[in-house]
Design a protein around this motif. Structure first.
Motif: not given
Length: 480
Positions: A105, A110, A355, A377-378, A381, A384, A387, A391
């Protein structure tokens, strides 16, 4: 080398291991819960050091002829080997996931850089995070085995020379000195931490321990003591107070066997520790922490009533009164803020369930090997719906997050190691304790696992360390 010198070398190694364990117990929660990189590194390096000292002690004990393993095979020895093999497999699983990374990552952009992998091996979608988690888990594993080995090395120490009661009083059932000291440190450190946290909440300071302002949760009701998230504080105290109660019971049980003139009340200091720590989950205004504390209190009362079933009602009412005082004190200090939050508890439930629905799609996409330790965590995204969707850095469900990051293969390895720790006391070869002591430790561990269904206690280093330390204690026990 003369016998006295041989014992002196092993004694000093044991002393260094003991100091290192106490340092980790004390440092973890006071270093703002060990949630920052610098504090995690301190704990990790300490774990490496303890592992090295334990390995050196084992080598020297063999070289000096002091190492005497139990002859033959029994259920206890099989479980001990199984726990060791599972520990190695879990660490190897993390290492392979990081080495065989599917992606790296790039936080500045991003984006993910993808790599070729061996598909039938565990793999990670966040190489750097998986390497960091591997180093952290290695330090925790070494600390776990250092604590376990240190306790077992001293299990017979002091039974003939140390006496909690006066001369001539029975000592059967008294815990070995090392286990007593370890649980005393957990209890006293937790009690001081609880007192400071309560004073901080009453004072209304906007800073953790009057030193650091939180970067995210800035309202006084959202953090507690050194923890920037109130629920993590509640989780820590719900681990610590049942352990303190178990230590009190071990003393109280021996005290009941002594003549009236030889009995002592010094161990009742532990009830003050239980009271202070038991109040904190309610004062912290953590809904989950308060509910888990209530459930653990009911279980603790039932366990101690069963232990005292043959005795008079005075002690039974005293046990009930203690937990009534815990609940009453917590409600007195924290209900003004906690009450309104309890009224809207269903809203928080539905928010997290939304979630969890997204997270279940992640688990479905990575069923066998998972997405890699630390990758949640990364990677979240990418799943989802928009936006605007929440998160989270942690999922608020450790069971599901572990299944996402480790897959079913790693998840069952972890469950296997946990299962061995929980059933080990049924087998021979460990520290002999009664069932009620074990059941109270089960309360501590079980409460944390229950909280993990709707929060992330095992993603916070200080809570995870205490959880593993209690598991290490459980893995050294045997039935009387």
């Amino acid at each position: 080398m003369p016998g006295d010198q041989r014992m002196s070398v092993l004694y000093w190694l044991d002393a260094l291991i003991e100091v290192g364990l106490y340092f980790m117990i004390v440092f973890g929660p006071w270093a703002f819960g060990t949630t920052q990189e610098w504090s995690i590194q301190v704990m990790t390096v300490t774990g490496y050091t303890l592992g090295g000292l334990t390995g050196l002690r084992w080598l020297l004990s063999r070289a000096l002829g002091e190492y005497m393993p139990r002859p033959g095979w029994d259920a206890g020895k099989i479980l001990d080997w199984a726990l060791g093999i599972l520990t190695v497999l879990i660490l190897l699983y993390c290492w392979v996931s990081a080495w065989n990374a599917r992606a790296t990552y790039r936080p500045a952009d991003w984006t993910f850089d993808y790599h070729r992998i061996i598909p039938w091996l565990p793999h990670s979608y966040d190489a750097e995070a998986s390497w960091a988690y591997f180093r952290m888990y290695l330090g925790l594993a070494l600390a776990f085995w250092a604590a376990r080995r240190w306790l077992l090395n001293g299990q017979e120490e002091g039974f003939a020379s140390e006496r909690f009661l006066s001369a001539g009083a029975p000592s059967a059932g008294l815990l070995p000195p090392r286990l007593r000291r370890l649980l005393w440190v957990v209890s006293l450190n937790g009690a001081v931490l609880a007192l400071v946290s309560i004073v901080q909440r009453v004072d209304g300071t906007p800073k953790l321990l009057w030193l650091v302002e939180p970067t995210v949760n800035k309202d006084i009701e959202t953090f507690f003591g050194p923890y920037a998230y109130r629920s993590n504080a509640a989780q820590y105290f719900n681990l610590a107070w049942p352990a303190a109660l178990a230590l009190w019971w071990s003393y109280h049980r021996v005290n009941l066997q002594a003549p009236l003139g030889a009995r002592t009340r010094r161990h009742n200091l532990l009830l003050s520790c239980v009271l202070l720590m038991g109040i904190c989950p309610v004062v912290s205004t953590s809904r989950g922490g308060a509910l888990v504390m209530l459930a653990l209190s009911v279980l603790a009362v039932v366990i101690l009533w069963l232990a005292q079933w043959q005795r008079g009602w005075g002690l039974k009412l005293g046990i009930f009164g203690l937990f009534a005082l815990v609940l009453g004190g917590g409600l007195l200090l924290g209900w003004e803020e906690l009450g309104p939050r309890m009224e809207i508890i269903s809203e928080g439930y539905y928010t997290r369930e939304a979630t969890f629905d997204t997270a279940r799609r992640m688990a479905a996409d990575h069923p066998v090997f998972g997405s890699g330790p630390g990758s949640f965590k990364n990677l979240f995204q990418l799943y989802r719906k928009s936006y605007e969707e929440y998160y989270p850095a942690q999922l608020h469900n450790d069971w599901l997050e572990t299944r996402i990051t480790f897959g079913w293969a790693g998840f069952f390895l972890i469950l296997g190691a946990l299962g061995v720790c929980l059933v080990r006391w049924q087998a021979p070869g460990g520290i002999r304790v009664d069932r009620y002591f074990v059941w109270l430790l089960y309360c501590a561990v079980g409460g944390c696992l229950l909280h993990a269904f709707y929060d992330f206690p095992l993603q916070v280093h200080s809570v995870l360390f205490l959880f593993l330390l209690l598991c290490a204690v459980l893995s050294t026990l045997s039935r009387e």
